[in-house]
Design an enzyme around this catalytic site. Structure first.
Site, PDB file in Angstrom:
ATOM      1  N   GLU A 179       0.709  -1.830  -0.053  1.00 53.10           N
ATOM      2  CA  GLU A 179      -0.466   0.069  -0.060  1.00 53.10           C
ATOM      3  C   GLU A 179       0.896   1.239  -0.273  1.00 53.10           C
ATOM      4  O   GLU A 179       0.310   2.149  -0.765  1.00 53.10           O
ATOM      5  CB  GLU A 179      -0.995  -0.162   1.498  1.00 53.10           C
ATOM      6  CG  GLU A 179      -2.235  -1.342   0.910  1.00 53.10           C
ATOM      7  CD  GLU A 179      -2.639  -1.708   2.335  1.00 53.10           C
ATOM      8  OE1 GLU A 179      -2.230  -1.048   3.557  1.00 53.10           O
ATOM      9  OE2 GLU A 179      -3.458  -2.446   2.148  1.00 53.10           O
ATOM     10  N   GLU A 219       3.842 -11.065   0.516  1.00 52.03           N
ATOM     11  CA  GLU A 219       2.265 -10.887   0.601  1.00 52.03           C
ATOM     12  C   GLU A 219       1.908 -10.269  -0.939  1.00 52.03           C
ATOM     13  O   GLU A 219       2.078  -8.758  -1.880  1.00 52.03           O
ATOM     14  CB  GLU A 219       2.251  -8.892   0.991  1.00 52.03           C
ATOM     15  CG  GLU A 219       2.328  -9.483   2.206  1.00 52.03           C
ATOM     16  CD  GLU A 219       1.399  -8.287   3.159  1.00 52.03           C
ATOM     17  OE1 GLU A 219       0.417  -8.564   4.281  1.00 52.03           O
ATOM     18  OE2 GLU A 219       1.814  -6.992   3.105  1.00 52.03           O
ATOM     19  N   GLY A 222      -6.263  -8.182   1.420  1.00 49.98           N
ATOM     20  CA  GLY A 222      -7.724  -7.779   1.772  1.00 49.98           C
ATOM     21  C   GLY A 222      -8.961  -7.995   0.584  1.00 49.98           C
ATOM     22  O   GLY A 222     -10.223  -7.242   0.473  1.00 49.98           O
TER      23      GLY A 222
END
Ligand code: 13P
Length: 262
Positions: A105, A175, A181
């Site tokens: 992110e 990840e 998410g």
């Protein structure tokens, strides 16, 4: 698990919760819910503004505290940033013991490049912090067959300013961006395949120190699917997002790690 590595479960709260009082309650509920297994390190990574509050709430619990990001310089004209010197705090009494570096992110929204990740990893180690360097491919990269190349490139960059570990500790989090998410976790086999590539590079770079580095899987980890990852040879824990805001789910993930570590 056969590997002689301590496992690490890290909860990344991201930009949650919005009120300090709720952060305090969440830390207390996690303290109450989690039973710490012997061979597992457990930390939560709250927003920077709550670090000290959460640390205070967790004192004596055995659950540690990490930061979600930091700058690489110790101090200076870097408005809005937090430095490794600030996180490491007074000798023997750090504000945070760990710091996530290069989360996707931050790569996506905040211009975190491979070069910045490299500087930050080296700076964290220099200040006695344990960097959790996060790497992983996007869905497009996976679809076009570049997943392994991206993992190799990001990891090689992340450790490029570290010559030797010399007893210092770090962790790597694989990840895949498409699993974050989305409720679409990678399979245990996919996580292991990436972790094996990561392990090979770590051992090539650091020798036996490289085989002692925990490799975490992150991306839609839940209490239900956690054991699927922890049973794998090169997966030594998890970087948990959404489920780390739910004390019972987080506790179940920690318990799954404990079951596979024992
Ligand atoms: P989720 O567990 O919510 O998919 O987030 C993973 C993550 O980004 C942890 O850093």
């Amino acid at each position: 698990m056969s590997a002689p590595r301590r496992m690490l479960i890290a909860g990344n709260w991201k930009m949650n919760p919005t009120r300090a009082a709720d952060a305090h309650v969440l830390a207390q509920l996690i303290d109450a819910a989690v039973t710490l297994p012997v061979d597992v390190d457990v930390i939560v990574c709250p927003p920077t503004i709550y670090l000290d509050l959460v640390r205070g709430a967790l004192i004596g619990s055995g659950v540690g505290v990490g930061a979600q990001t930091m700058h690489w310089e110790a101090s200076g004209a870097y408005t809005g940033e937090t430095s490794p010197a600030m996180l490491s705090g007074d000798r023997g009494n750090p504000i945070a013991t760990h710091v996530i570096i290069g989360h996707s992110e931050r790569r996506q929204y905040d211009g975190e490049t491979d070069e910045k990740v490299a500087r930050k990893v080296a700076a964290a180690l220099a200040y006695g912090l344990i960097p959790i360097a996060a790497i992983g491919e996007t869905l497009e990269e996976r679809r076009t067959g570049q997943a392994e190349a991206v993992v190799r490139r990001q990891l090689t960059a992340a450790i490029s300013e570290v010559d030797t570990l010399g007893g210092r500790r770090m962790a790597i989090a694989y990840e895949p961006v498409w699993a974050i998410g989305t409720s679409m976790a990678a399979s245990g086999a996919d996580a292991q395949a990436a972790a094996a590539v990561i392990r090979e590079l770590l051992v090539a770079a650091f020798g036996s120190d490289g085989s002692a580095i925990p490799i975490l899987y992150g991306g839609s980890v839940t209490g239900e699917n956690a054991a699927e990852f922890f049973g794998r040879d090169d997966v030594d824990g998890a970087l948990v997002g959404g489920a780390s805001l739910k004390p019972e789910a987080f506790a179940a993930i920690v318990a799954a790690a404990g079951a596979s570590a024992s």
